[in-house]
Design a protein around this motif. Structure first.
Motif, PDB file in Angstrom:
ATOM      1  N   CYS A 151      12.555  -1.095  -8.278  1.00 30.29           N
ATOM      2  CA  CYS A 151      12.839  -0.446  -9.480  1.00 30.29           C
ATOM      3  C   CYS A 151      13.969   0.664  -9.036  1.00 30.29           C
ATOM      4  O   CYS A 151      15.049   0.805  -9.479  1.00 30.29           O
ATOM      5  CB  CYS A 151      11.927   0.038 -10.121  1.00 30.29           C
ATOM      6  SG  CYS A 151      10.850  -1.014 -11.196  1.00 30.29           S
ATOM      7  N   ASN A 190      17.114  -0.825  -7.538  1.00 33.47           N
ATOM      8  CA  ASN A 190      17.843  -1.302  -8.657  1.00 33.47           C
ATOM      9  C   ASN A 190      18.440  -0.140  -9.354  1.00 33.47           C
ATOM     10  O   ASN A 190      19.765  -0.092  -9.982  1.00 33.47           O
ATOM     11  CB  ASN A 190      17.317  -2.118  -9.465  1.00 33.47           C
ATOM     12  CG  ASN A 190      16.973  -3.727  -8.996  1.00 33.47           C
ATOM     13  OD1 ASN A 190      17.856  -4.077  -8.290  1.00 33.47           O
ATOM     14  ND2 ASN A 190      15.771  -4.096  -9.368  1.00 33.47           N
ATOM     15  N   TYR A 191      17.951   0.848  -9.532  1.00 33.67           N
ATOM     16  CA  TYR A 191      18.495   2.028 -10.201  1.00 33.67           C
ATOM     17  C   TYR A 191      19.803   2.603  -9.549  1.00 33.67           C
ATOM     18  O   TYR A 191      20.524   3.041 -10.001  1.00 33.67           O
ATOM     19  CB  TYR A 191      17.247   3.211 -10.536  1.00 33.67           C
ATOM     20  CG  TYR A 191      17.879   4.197 -11.044  1.00 33.67           C
ATOM     21  CD1 TYR A 191      18.137   4.694 -12.464  1.00 33.67           C
ATOM     22  CD2 TYR A 191      18.173   5.443 -10.241  1.00 33.67           C
ATOM     23  CE1 TYR A 191      18.450   5.616 -12.945  1.00 33.67           C
ATOM     24  CE2 TYR A 191      18.538   6.635 -10.991  1.00 33.67           C
ATOM     25  CZ  TYR A 191      18.869   6.619 -12.287  1.00 33.67           C
ATOM     26  OH  TYR A 191      19.375   7.766 -12.871  1.00 33.67           O
ATOM     27  N   LEU A 248       6.830  -2.921  -6.228  1.00 30.37           N
ATOM     28  CA  LEU A 248       7.597  -2.879  -7.670  1.00 30.37           C
ATOM     29  C   LEU A 248       8.302  -1.429  -7.970  1.00 30.37           C
ATOM     30  O   LEU A 248       9.416  -1.377  -8.380  1.00 30.37           O
ATOM     31  CB  LEU A 248       6.513  -3.145  -8.840  1.00 30.37           C
ATOM     32  CG  LEU A 248       7.051  -3.100 -10.281  1.00 30.37           C
ATOM     33  CD1 LEU A 248       7.921  -4.057 -10.519  1.00 30.37           C
ATOM     34  CD2 LEU A 248       5.893  -2.777 -11.121  1.00 30.37           C
TER      35      LEU A 248
END
Length: 52
Positions: free
Chosen positions: A24, A27-28, A20
């Motif tokens: 994240c 994607n950032y 996870l």
């Protein structure tokens, strides 16, 4: 062996938490952010005086 089951759950939990976090972070950094100086130019053209 049932005694090893809690260890297995903890390892799975850690594994999914790491996945996870990596997702994240990925994607950032994949999002292209615009330069803030270009957004200031837009606001300078708009009149902020109320007409009423």
């Amino acid at each position: 062996m049932p005694q090893m089951s809690p260890l297995s759950w903890i390892l799975l939990f850690i594994y999914f938490i790491i996945l996870l976090m990596l997702f994240c972070i990925y994607n950032y950094f994949i999002i292209f952010y615009k330069n803030p100086s270009s957004s200031k130019k837009k606001f300078s053209k708009i009149s902020l005086n109320w007409k009423w």
